[in-house]
Design a protein around this motif. Structure first.
Motif, short mmCIF file in Angstrom:
data_model
loop_
_atom_site.label_atom_id
_atom_site.label_comp_id
_atom_site.label_asym_id
_atom_site.label_seq_id
_atom_site.Cartn_x
_atom_site.Cartn_y
_atom_site.Cartn_z
N CYS A 17 3.68 -7.61 -11.71
CA CYS A 17 2.66 -6.97 -10.86
C CYS A 17 3.11 -6.94 -9.40
N ASP A 42 -5.25 -6.85 -15.99
CA ASP A 42 -5.35 -6.70 -14.53
C ASP A 42 -5.48 -5.25 -14.10
N THR A 53 -8.69 -3.44 -12.44
CA THR A 53 -8.57 -3.48 -10.97
C THR A 53 -8.65 -2.08 -10.38
N ALA A 84 0.83 4.68 -4.86
CA ALA A 84 1.07 5.21 -6.20
C ALA A 84 1.84 4.20 -7.04
N GLY A 85 1.67 2.91 -6.71
CA GLY A 85 2.16 1.85 -7.60
C GLY A 85 1.25 1.79 -8.82
N GLY A 98 -2.49 1.80 -7.96
CA GLY A 98 -2.93 3.11 -7.49
C GLY A 98 -3.04 4.11 -8.64
N ASN A 150 6.84 7.20 -1.68
CA ASN A 150 7.83 7.14 -2.76
C ASN A 150 7.66 8.36 -3.67
N ARG A 162 7.16 7.96 -7.52
CA ARG A 162 5.81 7.50 -7.89
C ARG A 162 4.79 8.62 -7.70
N ALA A 188 -4.85 0.90 -2.55
CA ALA A 188 -4.06 0.24 -3.59
C ALA A 188 -2.69 -0.13 -3.03
N ALA A 214 1.69 -2.71 3.79
CA ALA A 214 1.67 -1.25 4.01
C ALA A 214 2.71 -0.85 5.06
N VAL A 220 -3.30 1.37 6.20
CA VAL A 220 -4.08 1.97 5.11
C VAL A 220 -5.57 1.85 5.39
N PRO A 268 -8.76 -2.84 -3.55
CA PRO A 268 -8.04 -3.81 -4.39
C PRO A 268 -6.75 -4.30 -3.75
N GLY A 269 -6.15 -3.52 -2.87
CA GLY A 269 -4.91 -3.94 -2.18
C GLY A 269 -5.12 -5.33 -1.58
N GLY A 275 -11.35 -8.09 -2.36
CA GLY A 275 -11.26 -9.28 -3.22
C GLY A 275 -10.65 -9.01 -4.58
N CYS A 280 -10.41 -8.34 -8.39
CA CYS A 280 -11.28 -7.60 -9.31
C CYS A 280 -11.88 -8.57 -10.33
N PHE A 307 11.53 -2.96 -9.85
CA PHE A 307 10.15 -2.71 -9.41
C PHE A 307 10.08 -2.81 -7.89
#
Ligand SMILES: NC(=O)c1ccc[n+]([C@@H]2O[C@H](COP(=O)([O-])OP(=O)(O)OC[C@H]3O[C@@H](n4cnc5c(N)ncnc54)[C@H](O)[C@@H]3O)[C@@H](O)[C@H]2O)c1
Ligand SMILES: [Zn+2]
Ligand SMILES: [Zn+2]
Length: 405
Positions: free
Chosen positions: A56, A179, A183, A204-205, A208, A229, A232, A270, A275, A291, A308-309, A345, A347, A388
């Protein structure tokens, strides 16, 4: 004695597959275990043989050295597995059950758990509310990027799949229930996404892409995904999203070209605290508040931001003294003037995972395809982490026991 191999954080930029003890129904001392948790009996737990355990973006914050994670911390909070042993006090989960594990560890007994706020359980982490497997400052529960893992409060935490054979046919999709799918869904729900909404997803990970998938599932009219990216972004387009390329500038102008107005109704972060700046090419410097400030600019008055980020309270690699303490330069006045709401926070996975499981099992959604899930052997974890980190448009799923072959 059964052997247990696991992925451990070694030093910034480095993970390694190491040998660890096979779990017992007690939380033993080890890297990152809070002293108050050492020796904690876990008769309410089960031991799972891991079927799938995903890498992740949250792991990457630790592996990049952007947290205080100690060396040899065993990683892995996205776990799907088969029960091989049940503790003395487990009533309903049985040996052989195939289950998804919410990444939040929760007791099911505290006032927050009773309100389904399982991301801030009060009883599992002596440091602060909220816990997870294999994560810094989360109490020291051993991570699940391993052959075997201990899951506490098993009757409460585990989501059992109704039919094992049917579940194995969709196992890569179901592996996203621990997750990123809940999330992303939580990000969309808390951003107010519903039928006909216009939505901007920053990042866009995998999270996202899961948020974008969720926005479609919730009936959004247009889902726009922004990233720096290109691979993505192409992945986002592959399932019907519009995209904006942030190497060229902020998203407002490109959103206007798509929607006719430079605004959306719902904004989702996300990305989190790592960022990067927008409009400075592919290798833009880090700009941790970008962001959040962008979302406040482009979300219409009265709208909501789902966040969620991840944002941290301490970051050894922060760009300045304030960022090192998790303090960001936010244009909160903009958000205030527009009456925007914010949800941050962890999820609370349990709020959504059963419903999303039903959507998967009944062919309503293809989350594994949308995030480009790819199984790899446990031994290849260091390569998976590196690819990744380099921005592959892939959600890596470790396959420690060969179930995914
Ligand atoms: N709240 C939760 O419960 C929860 C759960 C899982 C993950 N997370 C967090 O969600 C975030 C995303 O996770 P992931 O696995 O997709 O991570 P990831 O690192 O793979 O994806 C982040 C993406 O954001 C992009 N990005 C960087 N700056 C940007 C900007 N200014 N605008 C738009 N995109 C930008 C990056 O290029 C990258 O593609 C992480 O911070 C992770 O820790 C939170
Ligand atoms: Zn995760
Ligand atoms: Zn609790």
């Amino acid at each position: 004695m059964t052997g247990n191999k696991a992925v451990a954080y070694k030093e910034p930029g480095k993970v390694e597959v190491i040998d660890i003890d096979y779990p017992t129904f007690e939380l033993k001392d080890g890297p990152g275990v809070n002293p108050a948790n050492v020796g904690r009996p876990v008769h309410h737990g089960v031991i799972l043989k891991t079927v799938a355990t995903n890498i992740c973006g949250s792991d990457q914050h630790m592996v990049r050295g952007r947290t205080t994670a100690p060396p040899n911390l065993v990683l892995g909070h996205e776990i799907t597995g088969e029960v091989v042993e049940v503790g003395r006090d487990v009533e309903f989960i049985k040996v052989g059950d195939l289950c998804s594990v919410p990444f939040n560890i929760a007791c099911g007994r505290c006032c927050n758990c009773k309100e389904r706020k399982t991301g801030i359980c009060l009883n599992v982490n002596p440091d602060r509310p909220g816990s997870a497997y294999g994560y810094v400052d989360m109490g020291g529960w051993v991570g699940g990027q391993a052959n075997y893992v201990l899951v506490p409060y098993a009757d409460w935490n585990l989501l059992k799949f109704p039919d094992k054979d049917q579940a194995m046919e969709k196992i890569l999709d179901l592996a996203m229930l621990s997750d990123i799918f809940p999330t992303g869904f939580h990000g969309a729900v808390t951003a107010g996404v519903g039928v006909g909404s216009t939505v901007y997803v920053a990042g866009a990970g995998p999270v996202g892409l899961a948020a974008a998938t969720s926005a479609h599932l919730l009936g959004a009219a247009v889902v726009i995904v922004g990233d720096l990216n290109e691979d993505r972004l192409a992945q986002a387009r592959s399932f019907g999203c519009e995209t904006v390329d942030l190497t060229k500038g902020g998203p407002a102008e490109q959103i206007e070209q798509i929607l006719g107005v430079p605004e959306v109704e719902c904004g989702i972060d996300a990305v989190g605290f790592e960022a990067r700046g927008q409009g400075h090419g592919k290798n833009a410097e880090e700009a941790p508040a970008t962001v959040l400030n962008t979302l406040m600019d482009i979300t219409a008055a009265g709208g909501a931001l789902g966040i969620p980020g991840l944002y941290v309270t301490g970051d050894p690699g922060g760009i300045d003294e304030a960022a090192k303490k998790g303090a960001l330069s936010l244009s909160l006045g903009t958000g205030w003037a527009k009456s925007l709401s914010f949800t941050t926070g962890q999820c609370p996975v349990m709020k959504y995972n059963r419903q999303l499981m039903m959507a998967i099992l009944n062919d309503r959604v293809s989350i594994a395809k949308n995030v480009n899930a790819k199984p790899i052997p446990l031994e290849e974890a260091p390569k998976g982490y590196a690819e990744f980190d380099a921005g592959a448009a892939t959600k890596y799923v470790l396959n420690p026991n060969g179930y995914l072959n």
